[in-house]
Design an enzyme around this catalytic site. Sequence first.
Site, PDB file in Angstrom:
ATOM      1  N   GLY A  28       8.946  -7.052   4.949  1.00 45.93           N
ATOM      2  CA  GLY A  28       9.115  -7.698   3.650  1.00 45.93           C
ATOM      3  C   GLY A  28       8.545  -9.102   3.587  1.00 45.93           C
ATOM      4  O   GLY A  28       7.787  -9.515   4.446  1.00 45.93           O
ATOM      5  N   HIS A  34      -0.278  -8.042   3.844  1.00 46.62           N
ATOM      6  CA  HIS A  34       0.406  -6.756   3.631  1.00 46.62           C
ATOM      7  C   HIS A  34      -0.278  -5.960   2.514  1.00 46.62           C
ATOM      8  O   HIS A  34      -0.461  -4.754   2.618  1.00 46.62           O
ATOM      9  CB  HIS A  34       1.859  -6.988   3.195  1.00 46.62           C
ATOM     10  CG  HIS A  34       2.724  -7.645   4.210  1.00 46.62           C
ATOM     11  ND1 HIS A  34       3.225  -8.913   4.049  1.00 46.62           N
ATOM     12  CD2 HIS A  34       3.196  -7.215   5.409  1.00 46.62           C
ATOM     13  CE1 HIS A  34       3.977  -9.239   5.082  1.00 46.62           C
ATOM     14  NE2 HIS A  34       3.971  -8.224   5.933  1.00 46.62           N
ATOM     15  N   LYS A 146      -3.511  -8.867  12.929  1.00 45.94           N
ATOM     16  CA  LYS A 146      -2.789 -10.123  13.187  1.00 45.94           C
ATOM     17  C   LYS A 146      -1.880  -9.975  14.412  1.00 45.94           C
ATOM     18  O   LYS A 146      -1.793 -10.851  15.249  1.00 45.94           O
ATOM     19  CB  LYS A 146      -1.975 -10.478  11.936  1.00 45.94           C
ATOM     20  CG  LYS A 146      -0.826 -11.413  12.143  1.00 45.94           C
ATOM     21  CD  LYS A 146      -1.271 -12.829  12.038  1.00 45.94           C
ATOM     22  CE  LYS A 146      -0.239 -13.846  12.444  1.00 45.94           C
ATOM     23  NZ  LYS A 146       1.130 -13.513  12.161  1.00 45.94           N
TER      24      LYS A 146
END
Length: 283
Positions: A28, A34, A146
């Site tokens: 989240g 994302h 990442k």
Amino acid sequence: MKIVTELAELRVARRALDGSVGLVPTMGYLHAGHLSLVERAKRENDHVIATIYVNPTQFEPDADLDSYPRDLERDFQLLRDAGVAIVWTPNDQVMYPAGYQTWVEVTEITQLLEGAQRPGHFKGVTTIVTKLFNGAQPDRAYFGQKDAQQVAVISQMTRDLMLPIDIVICPLVREADGLAMSSRNAYLTPSQRQAAPILGHSLSAAIEQLENGERNAAALQQHILQILRSEPLTDPEYVSIAHPDTLLELETVADAALLSMAVRIGKTRLIDNMIWRANENDL
Ligand code: PAF
């Protein structure tokens, strides 16, 4: 977009999807990194399932589990706008009910780099990712470069356990000033935020040295450390020049290297990496 918490609800929603499914697992507090995974998953599959779960078992006891940034409503809106079919937001009761006792562990490449600094972290990651895979039953799963070691560990696990899922590794996304996007960037004060792009800049400087023919790993590492230490707010935890597949430290770079680091800026621990290949067309 369906938002489900319980496994039974997920199973019903998943069964209703016809065609291929791409999974984007997240904790989240979504950012453009994302969303780039969601976009790619959307391009390559008929449907996308995203998960949002801050997994307690991948945080060390004194780490930032309680303060980890959360904003579910904003995340839902971003995922809705991105065309996600199902968001699964399990809670600890769903994932680790009383009596829980099963773990998935990759034994070797988890001992290096992040694993050496964060004992138990990858056992938490591989366990939760297996559970997310089993819940969502995707054809493909999307992870960001990442977390370079995480993608290596998850790829190893998927091969070793013969999971019928393609692991798709997507490029790291940077802010305009070169800072790698991370939910943890939200912890940085304005002056720390201003200092933080030095991580990416030090890696770029080492890549330039590689391009100019430097092959000595210790020299590259020293060059990176020197740049990092020129910024008083940074406290480097490790700087590694390793093989991108085995993650073993190199003495001399041959055809490829994973340059990676963990650096503390104040209380915030940031990671960053770049891969260099002599032949840019090599995977
Ligand atoms: O990369 C992350 O956000 C997490 O490690 C993951 C893969 C969602 C597992 O909790």
